[in-house]
Motif scaffolding. Sequence first.
Motif, mmCIF file in Angstrom:
data_model
loop_
_atom_site.group_PDB
_atom_site.id
_atom_site.type_symbol
_atom_site.label_atom_id
_atom_site.label_comp_id
_atom_site.label_asym_id
_atom_site.label_seq_id
_atom_site.Cartn_x
_atom_site.Cartn_y
_atom_site.Cartn_z
ATOM 1 N N PHE A 539 0.848 -1.191 0.000
ATOM 2 C CA PHE A 539 0.000 0.000 0.000
ATOM 3 C C PHE A 539 0.881 1.238 0.000
ATOM 4 N N PRO A 540 0.613 2.228 -0.847
ATOM 5 C CA PRO A 540 -0.413 2.201 -1.898
ATOM 6 C C PRO A 540 0.015 1.343 -3.075
ATOM 7 N N HIS A 545 6.741 6.196 -6.762
ATOM 8 C CA HIS A 545 8.036 6.268 -6.079
ATOM 9 C C HIS A 545 8.170 5.276 -4.921
ATOM 10 N N ALA A 546 7.226 5.269 -3.956
ATOM 11 C CA ALA A 546 7.437 4.435 -2.764
ATOM 12 C C ALA A 546 6.135 3.756 -2.351
ATOM 13 N N THR A 547 6.268 2.534 -1.836
ATOM 14 C CA THR A 547 5.121 1.802 -1.309
ATOM 15 C C THR A 547 5.554 1.023 -0.077
ATOM 16 N N ARG A 548 4.591 0.694 0.769
ATOM 17 C CA ARG A 548 4.865 0.044 2.056
ATOM 18 C C ARG A 548 4.433 -1.414 1.974
ATOM 19 N N ALA A 585 7.115 -3.808 8.736
ATOM 20 C CA ALA A 585 6.812 -3.102 7.503
ATOM 21 C C ALA A 585 8.106 -2.550 6.930
ATOM 22 N N VAL A 586 8.278 -2.695 5.617
ATOM 23 C CA VAL A 586 9.439 -2.140 4.940
ATOM 24 C C VAL A 586 8.941 -1.249 3.816
ATOM 25 N N THR A 587 9.727 -0.274 3.474
ATOM 26 C CA THR A 587 9.374 0.649 2.392
ATOM 27 C C THR A 587 10.224 0.356 1.176
ATOM 28 N N LEU A 588 9.573 0.173 0.061
ATOM 29 C CA LEU A 588 10.270 -0.023 -1.202
ATOM 30 C C LEU A 588 10.287 1.305 -1.944
ATOM 31 N N LEU A 613 3.042 -5.330 -8.177
ATOM 32 C CA LEU A 613 3.077 -3.886 -7.986
ATOM 33 C C LEU A 613 2.866 -3.187 -9.318
ATOM 34 N N THR A 614 2.216 -2.039 -9.269
ATOM 35 C CA THR A 614 2.075 -1.197 -10.447
ATOM 36 C C THR A 614 2.620 0.183 -10.115
ATOM 37 N N LEU A 615 3.672 0.577 -10.795
ATOM 38 C CA LEU A 615 4.323 1.874 -10.583
ATOM 39 C C LEU A 615 3.843 2.853 -11.650
ATOM 40 N N ILE A 616 3.308 3.980 -11.190
ATOM 41 C CA ILE A 616 2.819 5.017 -12.101
ATOM 42 C C ILE A 616 3.515 6.322 -11.762
ATOM 43 N N LYS A 617 4.240 6.874 -12.722
ATOM 44 C CA LYS A 617 4.930 8.147 -12.498
ATOM 45 C C LYS A 617 4.265 9.249 -13.317
#
Length: 617
Positions: A539-540, A545-548, A585-588, A613-617
């Motif tokens: 999440f999210p 950029h970053a997700t937990r 919990a780790v942050t990517l 995961l879906t990365l949207i910039k």
Amino acid sequence: MSRLYLLFFTALIFFNIGAAQSVLQSDYLTHPSKNIDYVLGEAEFWSHARDSVNGGFFSYLNRDATQITDSLKSLPGNSRLAFAFSRAFMLTGNTDYLDYACHALDFLYTHGWDTTNGGWYFTTDAAGMLQAWNQWWDPNTWKWSFTQHYALVGIAPVVEATGGVHAGAYPPDYEAPVDSLSHWDWMMRGFDMLDAQMWDHRPEYAGYFADADLDWSNARGKGFTPTVDGVTTNALILYLLTKEDMFRDRLLTMADIMDERLVASMDNPQVKFGFAEEYDSDWNLNTESAGGSVGHVLKTAWCLARAYMVEPREAYRDAAQRLILDMWENGGFDHVHGGPLMGYNWKTGEVDAGKDYWMVEQAVMCGLINYYIAESDSMRRLCLQMADESIDFYMNYLRDDVYGGSFSQTRVEGEVTNDTKGDIWKNGYHGVELGYLTYLYTNLYVHQQPVQLYYHFEAAERQRIVELYPLAIPDQHLKITAVEREGQDWPQYDRDARSITLPADSGGTFCVTFENTGAPLFVADEPNTIDRLRLQPAFPNPFNHATRIEFHLPKQMQVQLAVYNTLGQQVRHLDYGRMASGVHAVTLNAADFSSGVYFYQLQADQQVRTGKLTLIK
């Protein structure tokens, strides 16, 4: 979705299962008796819909079952509830549930039969007078295969639970209507009408028609509903109850249709996903309707596997596994949260987001039985994982642990979007079917442990021999190993023939123990639930950029996180060393990644979990 990364992801799934030794996540598979409690919750919830004044059960219930929001009664819905209550009896021995089942069927028999043309009506008001569902659509004015099939779905298990093919098979204290037909008579009355009016007897176009006019004229259309629903509601159980060739032949003909018509449509270049569901009377594809259902595909795979258990034709098993792989690999499953998605357009390949309770149930049923008939360990692992993830999602998000019953729909991640418990389509049928068959399938197919089922036989003037066959398992494998009547041993049974002898004037409630004596298959490791690694959805997601990523460690473990792109290339590897038990919990941070889809793999000691995961910039 590119085919390349789907193949990679499928390989990753297989790798993960092997690394984790197929650890089951759901308590409902590791401890199948939990399904009995779930069935009781469903049955108790639906008992509140009983109409003690006019008979039958209402169809529309609020979440808490305290208000009936509509007087409309679904006639096939009452038969579906008879299914639910009869299965609740068979798991518990409580004959109150048989009383409920007969109460539902009495209403069906009294108000549902078309006395002019034969066949079943669809909906009535509270008093049993015909009433349209709405002003635009009224199946009371024509004959629909769905109605004709599902009117039978609750009669057959009552016949099974009360001793089969004889009149007067009612539970204690139930007052049968004077001069009524027996349940078996009604079952055959409905089937004979189906056979005479809706079955296409032209050999080259065999199959049930989809619908017809009220007087059975102008029968038309074929497809999924008249075919596959016919297997689940009457074809298989009629063969199991009677062992007659006519019912076996009908079952296998319908399996051939599923293979040669529905599954074969996947080779049509117009069909981009799943199979095409609707056809004309000569089995020409209906190109005007491109709708499909992931649940329908899985239900077809489930029914093909059940036909394979009766007649082990490789074509049935291969077709079932083809359907499973198509859904699993090509976008029909949510590999992050578990469970199948909903509808699709077979022309475009687009799949609807969201989860539906009955479709998730089909994934569990399909997975467990295809696990049993699969030849390779890799296919068994996939099928078991599909069932495990699906029932885990169902019990966590679709089961209502406050009021009982099941919700209709959720979002992909589990947020309830439709908290209705009943309408003309939805009632306790699919929920109880899920619990009842998961109890049987998991014990007999996966763990090869015994199961106990209850039957109630009324006393008769003559000696009877009642054959019992709760599931399609090869004859030489399913045995009766114990019988009790009212808590006392009953020695008059035949282990191999699966039959009980009832001397004249003897009856009562019997508890029968069945075992699968076949050679053990690949069996998943079943560690205690406290030993499992739990991974929550990132999440999210989608994210920028970053997700937990949150996870639970059952004990101190060595933790690593790897991220892969859609080509299967590792783009990030993080080693967190040994971490204490508990929630972490780790942050990517993916600021240096390109937009797109990625897969992350969390490994803790030898246990592995994977997400998307879906990365949207």
